[in-house]
Write a protein that holds these residues in place. Sequence first.
Motif, PDB file in Angstrom:
ATOM      1  N   PHE A 115      13.145-120.573  -6.265  1.00 23.43           N
ATOM      2  CA  PHE A 115      12.617-119.224  -6.466  1.00 23.43           C
ATOM      3  C   PHE A 115      13.038-118.693  -7.834  1.00 23.43           C
ATOM      4  CE2 PHE A 115      11.008-119.077  -2.272  1.00 23.43           C
ATOM      5  CZ  PHE A 115      10.106-118.018  -2.235  1.00 23.43           C
ATOM      6  N   ASP A 116      14.267-119.015  -8.273  1.00 22.39           N
ATOM      7  CA  ASP A 116      14.686-118.649  -9.634  1.00 22.39           C
ATOM      8  C   ASP A 116      13.775-119.311 -10.658  1.00 22.39           C
ATOM      9  OD1 ASP A 116      16.832-117.294  -8.497  1.00 22.39           O
ATOM     10  OD2 ASP A 116      18.363-118.686  -9.232  1.00 22.39           O
ATOM     11  N   LEU A 117      13.463-120.597 -10.448  1.00 18.62           N
ATOM     12  CA  LEU A 117      12.600-121.324 -11.374  1.00 18.62           C
ATOM     13  C   LEU A 117      11.206-120.706 -11.410  1.00 18.62           C
ATOM     14  CD1 LEU A 117      12.115-123.662 -13.331  1.00 18.62           C
ATOM     15  CD2 LEU A 117      11.693-125.136 -11.338  1.00 18.62           C
ATOM     16  N   GLY A 118      10.660-120.382 -10.260  1.00 23.07           N
ATOM     17  CA  GLY A 118       9.357-119.714 -10.223  1.00 23.07           C
ATOM     18  C   GLY A 118       9.385-118.377 -10.934  1.00 23.07           C
ATOM     19  N   GLY A 119      10.480-117.623 -10.737  1.00 25.09           N
ATOM     20  CA  GLY A 119      10.638-116.344 -11.428  1.00 25.09           C
ATOM     21  C   GLY A 119      10.732-116.518 -12.928  1.00 25.09           C
ATOM     22  N   ASP A 120      11.419-117.559 -13.356  1.00 24.86           N
ATOM     23  CA  ASP A 120      11.536-117.880 -14.775  1.00 24.86           C
ATOM     24  C   ASP A 120      10.147-118.176 -15.354  1.00 24.86           C
ATOM     25  OD1 ASP A 120      11.980-119.312 -17.266  1.00 24.86           O
ATOM     26  OD2 ASP A 120      13.989-119.842 -16.583  1.00 24.86           O
ATOM     27  N   LEU A 121       9.389-119.003 -14.662  1.00 27.09           N
ATOM     28  CA  LEU A 121       8.079-119.417 -15.163  1.00 27.09           C
ATOM     29  C   LEU A 121       7.048-118.290 -15.165  1.00 27.09           C
ATOM     30  CD1 LEU A 121       7.863-122.909 -13.462  1.00 27.09           C
ATOM     31  CD2 LEU A 121       8.139-122.438 -15.907  1.00 27.09           C
ATOM     32  N   CYS A 122       7.188-117.325 -14.272  1.00 29.10           N
ATOM     33  CA  CYS A 122       6.177-116.257 -14.209  1.00 29.10           C
ATOM     34  C   CYS A 122       6.448-115.137 -15.213  1.00 29.10           C
ATOM     35  CB  CYS A 122       6.035-115.719 -12.787  1.00 29.10           C
ATOM     36  SG  CYS A 122       7.189-114.442 -12.321  1.00 29.10           S
ATOM     37  N   ARG A 123       7.513-115.277 -15.992  1.00 30.09           N
ATOM     38  CA  ARG A 123       7.797-114.296 -17.052  1.00 30.09           C
ATOM     39  C   ARG A 123       7.918-115.032 -18.382  1.00 30.09           C
ATOM     40  NH1 ARG A 123       9.066-108.963 -15.381  1.00 30.09           N
ATOM     41  NH2 ARG A 123       9.935-108.709 -17.456  1.00 30.09           N
ATOM     42  N   PRO A 124       6.819-115.112 -19.130  1.00 20.59           N
ATOM     43  CA  PRO A 124       6.841-115.838 -20.406  1.00 20.59           C
ATOM     44  C   PRO A 124       7.889-115.283 -21.368  1.00 20.59           C
ATOM     45  CG  PRO A 124       4.606-115.225 -19.795  1.00 20.59           C
ATOM     46  CD  PRO A 124       5.521-114.529 -18.835  1.00 20.59           C
ATOM     47  N   GLU A 125       8.313-116.150 -22.274  1.00 15.92           N
ATOM     48  CA  GLU A 125       9.229-115.729 -23.341  1.00 15.92           C
ATOM     49  C   GLU A 125       8.494-114.731 -24.230  1.00 15.92           C
ATOM     50  OE1 GLU A 125      12.415-116.687 -23.847  1.00 15.92           O
ATOM     51  OE2 GLU A 125      12.499-118.194 -22.262  1.00 15.92           O
ATOM     52  N   ARG A 126       8.998-113.544 -24.339  1.00  8.86           N
ATOM     53  CA  ARG A 126       8.385-112.506 -25.176  1.00  8.86           C
ATOM     54  C   ARG A 126       9.487-111.809 -25.972  1.00  8.86           C
ATOM     55  NH1 ARG A 126       3.627-114.043 -23.543  1.00  8.86           N
ATOM     56  NH2 ARG A 126       2.628-113.140 -21.729  1.00  8.86           N
ATOM     57  N   GLU A 127       9.152-111.440 -27.178  1.00  4.62           N
ATOM     58  CA  GLU A 127      10.095-110.646 -27.969  1.00  4.62           C
ATOM     59  C   GLU A 127       9.977-109.187 -27.560  1.00  4.62           C
ATOM     60  OE1 GLU A 127       9.832-111.237 -32.161  1.00  4.62           O
ATOM     61  OE2 GLU A 127       9.671-113.406 -31.962  1.00  4.62           O
ATOM     62  N   HIS A 128      11.030-108.443 -27.787  1.00  8.77           N
ATOM     63  CA  HIS A 128      11.043-106.987 -27.589  1.00  8.77           C
ATOM     64  C   HIS A 128      10.708-106.586 -26.156  1.00  8.77           C
ATOM     65  CE1 HIS A 128      11.220-107.062 -31.912  1.00  8.77           C
ATOM     66  NE2 HIS A 128      10.021-107.622 -31.989  1.00  8.77           N
ATOM     67  N   ARG A 129      11.309-107.259 -25.193  1.00 10.63           N
ATOM     68  CA  ARG A 129      11.074-106.851 -23.805  1.00 10.63           C
ATOM     69  C   ARG A 129      12.146-105.844 -23.398  1.00 10.63           C
ATOM     70  NH1 ARG A 129      11.929-112.535 -23.465  1.00 10.63           N
ATOM     71  NH2 ARG A 129      14.134-112.907 -23.212  1.00 10.63           N
ATOM     72  N   LYS A 130      11.793-105.002 -22.466  1.00  3.63           N
ATOM     73  CA  LYS A 130      12.699-103.940 -22.025  1.00  3.63           C
ATOM     74  C   LYS A 130      13.772-104.452 -21.072  1.00  3.63           C
ATOM     75  CE  LYS A 130       9.088-100.554 -22.558  1.00  3.63           C
ATOM     76  NZ  LYS A 130       8.054 -99.785 -21.919  1.00  3.63           N
ATOM     77  N   VAL A 131      13.393-105.420 -20.235  1.00  4.95           N
ATOM     78  CA  VAL A 131      14.311-105.950 -19.230  1.00  4.95           C
ATOM     79  C   VAL A 131      14.445-107.456 -19.441  1.00  4.95           C
ATOM     80  CG1 VAL A 131      14.669-106.277 -16.749  1.00  4.95           C
ATOM     81  CG2 VAL A 131      13.576-104.185 -17.585  1.00  4.95           C
ATOM     82  N   GLU A 132      15.672-107.943 -19.396  1.00  5.07           N
ATOM     83  CA  GLU A 132      15.907-109.382 -19.528  1.00  5.07           C
ATOM     84  C   GLU A 132      15.464-110.075 -18.240  1.00  5.07           C
ATOM     85  OE1 GLU A 132      16.746-112.740 -21.479  1.00  5.07           O
ATOM     86  OE2 GLU A 132      16.932-110.751 -22.347  1.00  5.07           O
ATOM     87  N   PRO A 133      14.545-111.032 -18.334  1.00  6.92           N
ATOM     88  CA  PRO A 133      14.051-111.695 -17.122  1.00  6.92           C
ATOM     89  C   PRO A 133      15.062-112.693 -16.556  1.00  6.92           C
ATOM     90  CG  PRO A 133      13.018-112.644 -19.062  1.00  6.92           C
ATOM     91  CD  PRO A 133      13.871-111.503 -19.546  1.00  6.92           C
ATOM     92  N   LEU A 134      14.886-113.013 -15.275  1.00  5.93           N
ATOM     93  CA  LEU A 134      15.690-114.040 -14.634  1.00  5.93           C
ATOM     94  C   LEU A 134      15.357-115.381 -15.272  1.00  5.93           C
ATOM     95  CD1 LEU A 134      17.551-114.952 -12.276  1.00  5.93           C
ATOM     96  CD2 LEU A 134      15.475-115.202 -10.911  1.00  5.93           C
ATOM     97  N   ARG A 135      16.354-116.112 -15.691  1.00  7.18           N
ATOM     98  CA  ARG A 135      16.164-117.427 -16.287  1.00  7.18           C
ATOM     99  C   ARG A 135      17.056-118.439 -15.574  1.00  7.18           C
ATOM    100  NH1 ARG A 135      11.626-116.407 -18.172  1.00  7.18           N
ATOM    101  NH2 ARG A 135      11.416-115.362 -20.163  1.00  7.18           N
ATOM    102  N   VAL A 136      16.554-119.644 -15.401  1.00  8.45           N
ATOM    103  CA  VAL A 136      17.371-120.744 -14.898  1.00  8.45           C
ATOM    104  C   VAL A 136      18.446-121.008 -15.939  1.00  8.45           C
ATOM    105  CG1 VAL A 136      17.349-123.224 -14.394  1.00  8.45           C
ATOM    106  CG2 VAL A 136      15.517-121.759 -13.533  1.00  8.45           C
TER     107      VAL A 136
END
Length: 188
Positions: free
Chosen positions: A68-89
């Motif tokens: 589920f962490d991996l799926g969460g990582d994949l569903c949030r592309p790497e983007r600059e200037h994001r407001k919230v740090e996404p879950l990453r493996v």
Amino acid sequence: MKLDRIYTRSGDDGRTSLGDGARLPKFHTRVAAYGSVDEANSVIGIALLHIDNVVVRDVLTHVQNDLFDLGGDLCRPEREHRKVEPLRVSERQVTWLEERIDSFNTALAPLDSFVLPGGTHAAAHLHHARTVVRRAERYMAEIAYQEPINPAALRYANRLSDLLFVLARHLNERGRADVLWRPGLYRG
């Protein structure tokens, strides 16, 4: 997270929302990648129905959560200037897999041929899960050639397929009940 409504109708147009709100067609490689991760998780769930070994069950339950962490990582592309740090493996999750692989592999019979998927019910399902993880990994590699992706996520998928192989062998009497490939056996 609170899910109080299962259907939203937002996907009725053939697109889905990523974790950052971006919309992609459901056939997009990124969607196929995390869909394959979800599928692998389901196959592991089926395998667990056939596993009594508490240590293996604990490892696979841990893996299911990590998926589920991996799926969460994949569903949030790497983007600059994001407001919230996404879950990453994390690299720690990759190392954890490597430690489990090493631990289970030491007790296995050595291989002198490729292993055919099969043996016990549990092993067959883990081989199936392994092939689904490999598909997810191929999709992830394709994404990585087009845009940035978390390198630890790609390593996690690669190690996970190895762990599933080793666990399948472990559940096949530590490799003694593996079904081995015999090259050219039926060529006539």
